[in-house]
Design a protein around this motif. Structure first.
Motif, PDB file in Angstrom:
ATOM      1  N   LEU A   4       0.849  -1.190   0.000  1.00  0.00           N
ATOM      2  CA  LEU A   4       0.000   0.000   0.000  1.00  0.00           C
ATOM      3  C   LEU A   4       0.885   1.241   0.000  1.00  0.00           C
ATOM      4  CD1 LEU A   4      -2.439  -0.985   2.899  1.00  0.00           C
ATOM      5  CD2 LEU A   4      -2.874  -1.212   0.458  1.00  0.00           C
ATOM      6  N   ASP A   5       0.558   2.211  -0.815  1.00  0.00           N
ATOM      7  CA  ASP A   5       1.226   3.505  -0.767  1.00  0.00           C
ATOM      8  C   ASP A   5       0.337   4.446   0.028  1.00  0.00           C
ATOM      9  OD1 ASP A   5       3.474   2.797  -2.221  1.00  0.00           O
ATOM     10  OD2 ASP A   5       2.602   3.375  -4.133  1.00  0.00           O
ATOM     11  N   PHE A   6       0.861   4.990   1.111  1.00  0.00           N
ATOM     12  CA  PHE A   6       0.107   5.917   1.958  1.00  0.00           C
ATOM     13  C   PHE A   6       0.683   7.311   1.783  1.00  0.00           C
ATOM     14  CE2 PHE A   6      -0.586   8.263   5.885  1.00  0.00           C
ATOM     15  CZ  PHE A   6      -1.951   8.102   6.056  1.00  0.00           C
ATOM     16  N   GLU A   7      -0.148   8.226   1.285  1.00  0.00           N
ATOM     17  CA  GLU A   7       0.296   9.608   1.069  1.00  0.00           C
ATOM     18  C   GLU A   7       0.168  10.394   2.366  1.00  0.00           C
ATOM     19  OE1 GLU A   7      -1.276  11.719  -2.239  1.00  0.00           O
ATOM     20  OE2 GLU A   7      -0.763  10.150  -3.660  1.00  0.00           O
ATOM     21  N   LEU A   8       1.290  10.862   2.861  1.00  0.00           N
ATOM     22  CA  LEU A   8       1.334  11.609   4.117  1.00  0.00           C
ATOM     23  C   LEU A   8       1.199  13.096   3.808  1.00  0.00           C
ATOM     24  CD1 LEU A   8       1.795  11.281   7.174  1.00  0.00           C
ATOM     25  CD2 LEU A   8       4.225  11.587   6.736  1.00  0.00           C
ATOM     26  N   ASP A   9       0.150  13.725   4.343  1.00  0.00           N
ATOM     27  CA  ASP A   9      -0.126  15.131   4.051  1.00  0.00           C
ATOM     28  C   ASP A   9       0.308  16.066   5.179  1.00  0.00           C
ATOM     29  OD1 ASP A   9      -1.990  14.432   5.945  1.00  0.00           O
ATOM     30  OD2 ASP A   9      -3.732  15.070   4.777  1.00  0.00           O
ATOM     31  N   ARG A  10       1.162  15.561   6.076  1.00  0.00           N
ATOM     32  CA  ARG A  10       1.692  16.358   7.196  1.00  0.00           C
ATOM     33  C   ARG A  10       3.096  15.882   7.504  1.00  0.00           C
ATOM     34  NH1 ARG A  10      -2.634  12.956  10.706  1.00  0.00           N
ATOM     35  NH2 ARG A  10      -3.456  12.644   8.676  1.00  0.00           N
ATOM     36  N   ASP A  11       3.694  16.391   8.566  1.00  0.00           N
ATOM     37  CA  ASP A  11       5.067  16.051   8.923  1.00  0.00           C
ATOM     38  C   ASP A  11       5.216  14.583   9.316  1.00  0.00           C
ATOM     39  OD1 ASP A  11       7.854  16.668   9.632  1.00  0.00           O
ATOM     40  OD2 ASP A  11       7.167  16.363  11.687  1.00  0.00           O
ATOM     41  N   HIS A  12       4.263  14.075  10.095  1.00  0.00           N
ATOM     42  CA  HIS A  12       4.327  12.687  10.551  1.00  0.00           C
ATOM     43  C   HIS A  12       2.933  12.192  10.910  1.00  0.00           C
ATOM     44  CE1 HIS A  12       4.271  14.801  14.434  1.00  0.00           C
ATOM     45  NE2 HIS A  12       3.672  13.703  14.875  1.00  0.00           N
ATOM     46  N   ILE A  54       5.868   8.286  12.343  1.00  0.00           N
ATOM     47  CA  ILE A  54       6.204   7.729  11.032  1.00  0.00           C
ATOM     48  C   ILE A  54       6.227   8.871  10.029  1.00  0.00           C
ATOM     49  CG2 ILE A  54       5.528   6.092   9.240  1.00  0.00           C
ATOM     50  CD1 ILE A  54       6.336   4.787  11.921  1.00  0.00           C
ATOM     51  N   ARG A  55       7.325   8.947   9.284  1.00  0.00           N
ATOM     52  CA  ARG A  55       7.510  10.033   8.315  1.00  0.00           C
ATOM     53  C   ARG A  55       7.627   9.468   6.903  1.00  0.00           C
ATOM     54  NH1 ARG A  55       9.622  11.925  13.113  1.00  0.00           N
ATOM     55  NH2 ARG A  55       9.205  14.123  13.528  1.00  0.00           N
ATOM     56  N   ALA A  56       7.510  10.350   5.926  1.00  0.00           N
ATOM     57  CA  ALA A  56       7.642   9.954   4.526  1.00  0.00           C
ATOM     58  C   ALA A  56       8.978   9.257   4.307  1.00  0.00           C
ATOM     59  CB  ALA A  56       7.519  11.174   3.621  1.00  0.00           C
ATOM     60  N   GLY A  57       8.961   8.191   3.520  1.00  0.00           N
ATOM     61  CA  GLY A  57      10.164   7.435   3.223  1.00  0.00           C
ATOM     62  C   GLY A  57      10.293   6.166   4.050  1.00  0.00           C
ATOM     63  N   GLN A  58       9.484   6.038   5.083  1.00  0.00           N
ATOM     64  CA  GLN A  58       9.566   4.849   5.930  1.00  0.00           C
ATOM     65  C   GLN A  58       8.638   3.756   5.409  1.00  0.00           C
ATOM     66  OE1 GLN A  58       9.149   6.861   9.942  1.00  0.00           O
ATOM     67  NE2 GLN A  58      10.992   5.626  10.288  1.00  0.00           N
ATOM     68  N   VAL A  59       8.956   2.519   5.779  1.00  0.00           N
ATOM     69  CA  VAL A  59       8.165   1.356   5.373  1.00  0.00           C
ATOM     70  C   VAL A  59       7.706   0.628   6.629  1.00  0.00           C
ATOM     71  CG1 VAL A  59       8.191  -0.849   4.140  1.00  0.00           C
ATOM     72  CG2 VAL A  59       9.429   1.124   3.210  1.00  0.00           C
ATOM     73  N   VAL A  60       6.397   0.414   6.725  1.00  0.00           N
ATOM     74  CA  VAL A  60       5.795  -0.274   7.872  1.00  0.00           C
ATOM     75  C   VAL A  60       5.241  -1.605   7.372  1.00  0.00           C
ATOM     76  CG1 VAL A  60       3.950  -0.166   9.597  1.00  0.00           C
ATOM     77  CG2 VAL A  60       5.217   1.909   8.997  1.00  0.00           C
ATOM     78  N   ARG A  61       5.513  -2.681   8.124  1.00  0.00           N
ATOM     79  CA  ARG A  61       4.998  -3.993   7.742  1.00  0.00           C
ATOM     80  C   ARG A  61       4.180  -4.593   8.876  1.00  0.00           C
ATOM     81  NH1 ARG A  61      10.262  -4.757   5.244  1.00  0.00           N
ATOM     82  NH2 ARG A  61       9.984  -4.712   2.994  1.00  0.00           N
ATOM     83  N   LEU A  62       3.061  -5.216   8.486  1.00  0.00           N
ATOM     84  CA  LEU A  62       2.204  -5.942   9.414  1.00  0.00           C
ATOM     85  C   LEU A  62       1.695  -7.170   8.680  1.00  0.00           C
ATOM     86  CD1 LEU A  62       0.547  -6.361  12.004  1.00  0.00           C
ATOM     87  CD2 LEU A  62      -1.208  -4.883  11.015  1.00  0.00           C
ATOM     88  N   ASP A  63       2.004  -8.337   9.216  1.00  0.00           N
ATOM     89  CA  ASP A  63       1.622  -9.597   8.578  1.00  0.00           C
ATOM     90  C   ASP A  63       2.075  -9.576   7.115  1.00  0.00           C
ATOM     91  OD1 ASP A  63       0.495 -10.474  10.999  1.00  0.00           O
ATOM     92  OD2 ASP A  63      -1.443  -9.598  10.508  1.00  0.00           O
ATOM     93  N   GLY A  64       1.164  -9.733   6.181  1.00  0.00           N
ATOM     94  CA  GLY A  64       1.541  -9.771   4.769  1.00  0.00           C
ATOM     95  C   GLY A  64       1.343  -8.455   4.055  1.00  0.00           C
ATOM     96  N   THR A  65       1.298  -7.357   4.800  1.00  0.00           N
ATOM     97  CA  THR A  65       1.048  -6.045   4.196  1.00  0.00           C
ATOM     98  C   THR A  65       2.216  -5.104   4.453  1.00  0.00           C
ATOM     99  OG1 THR A  65      -1.340  -6.322   4.521  1.00  0.00           O
ATOM    100  CG2 THR A  65      -0.542  -4.087   4.072  1.00  0.00           C
ATOM    101  N   GLU A  66       2.639  -4.424   3.401  1.00  0.00           N
ATOM    102  CA  GLU A  66       3.691  -3.416   3.505  1.00  0.00           C
ATOM    103  C   GLU A  66       3.086  -2.063   3.190  1.00  0.00           C
ATOM    104  OE1 GLU A  66       7.083  -2.484   0.432  1.00  0.00           O
ATOM    105  OE2 GLU A  66       7.800  -4.006   1.835  1.00  0.00           O
ATOM    106  N   ILE A  67       3.301  -1.087   4.067  1.00  0.00           N
ATOM    107  CA  ILE A  67       2.812   0.281   3.843  1.00  0.00           C
ATOM    108  C   ILE A  67       4.021   1.146   3.553  1.00  0.00           C
ATOM    109  CG2 ILE A  67       1.523   2.232   4.778  1.00  0.00           C
ATOM    110  CD1 ILE A  67       0.397   0.216   6.882  1.00  0.00           C
ATOM    111  N   ARG A  68       4.081   1.698   2.348  1.00  0.00           N
ATOM    112  CA  ARG A  68       5.149   2.628   1.990  1.00  0.00           C
ATOM    113  C   ARG A  68       4.605   4.027   2.185  1.00  0.00           C
ATOM    114  NH1 ARG A  68       6.899   0.164  -3.768  1.00  0.00           N
ATOM    115  NH2 ARG A  68       4.796   0.880  -4.146  1.00  0.00           N
ATOM    116  N   VAL A  69       5.222   4.778   3.075  1.00  0.00           N
ATOM    117  CA  VAL A  69       4.760   6.126   3.396  1.00  0.00           C
ATOM    118  C   VAL A  69       5.468   7.110   2.465  1.00  0.00           C
ATOM    119  CG1 VAL A  69       4.518   7.859   5.208  1.00  0.00           C
ATOM    120  CG2 VAL A  69       4.409   5.420   5.782  1.00  0.00           C
ATOM    121  N   ILE A  70       4.673   7.843   1.688  1.00  0.00           N
ATOM    122  CA  ILE A  70       5.226   8.775   0.722  1.00  0.00           C
ATOM    123  C   ILE A  70       4.676  10.178   0.976  1.00  0.00           C
ATOM    124  CG2 ILE A  70       5.632   7.037  -1.067  1.00  0.00           C
ATOM    125  CD1 ILE A  70       3.006   7.849  -2.366  1.00  0.00           C
ATOM    126  N   ALA A  71       5.450  11.174   0.600  1.00  0.00           N
ATOM    127  CA  ALA A  71       5.012  12.568   0.756  1.00  0.00           C
ATOM    128  C   ALA A  71       3.906  12.863  -0.238  1.00  0.00           C
ATOM    129  CB  ALA A  71       6.187  13.511   0.559  1.00  0.00           C
TER     130      ALA A  71
END
Length: 72
Positions: A4-12, A54-71
């Motif tokens: 999943l790509d998560f668009e971060l609309d703030r600092d964290h 969590i800030r843009a550029g970090q990757v969070v994983r839970l079970d079989g899901t990866e969340i890529r945090v992007i600006a």
């Protein structure tokens, strides 16, 4: 693995809130419980701090899901 790509609309975003916003749990409280269980990694390292920033550029994983945090 689901990516999943998560668009971060703030600092964290707090880790438990990210799990909720990404649709991996129903509430921030449930997100805190998931983090406390040790099931979440941030950038490949187990994270137990429920409100870890969590800030843009970090990757969070839970079970079989990866969340890529992007600006946004």
């Amino acid at each position: 693995m689901t990516v999943l790509d998560f668009e971060l609309d703030r600092d964290h975003v707090e880790l438990n809130q990210l799990l909720k916003l990404a649709g991996l749990c129903d509430s921030g409280g449930q997100g805190k419980a998931i983090v406390a269980s040790g099931a979440v990694t941030v950038d490949g390292v187990q994270e137990l701090r429920k409100t870890c920033k969590i800030r843009a550029g970090q990757v969070v994983r839970l079970d079989g899901t990866e969340i890529r945090v992007i600006a946004a």
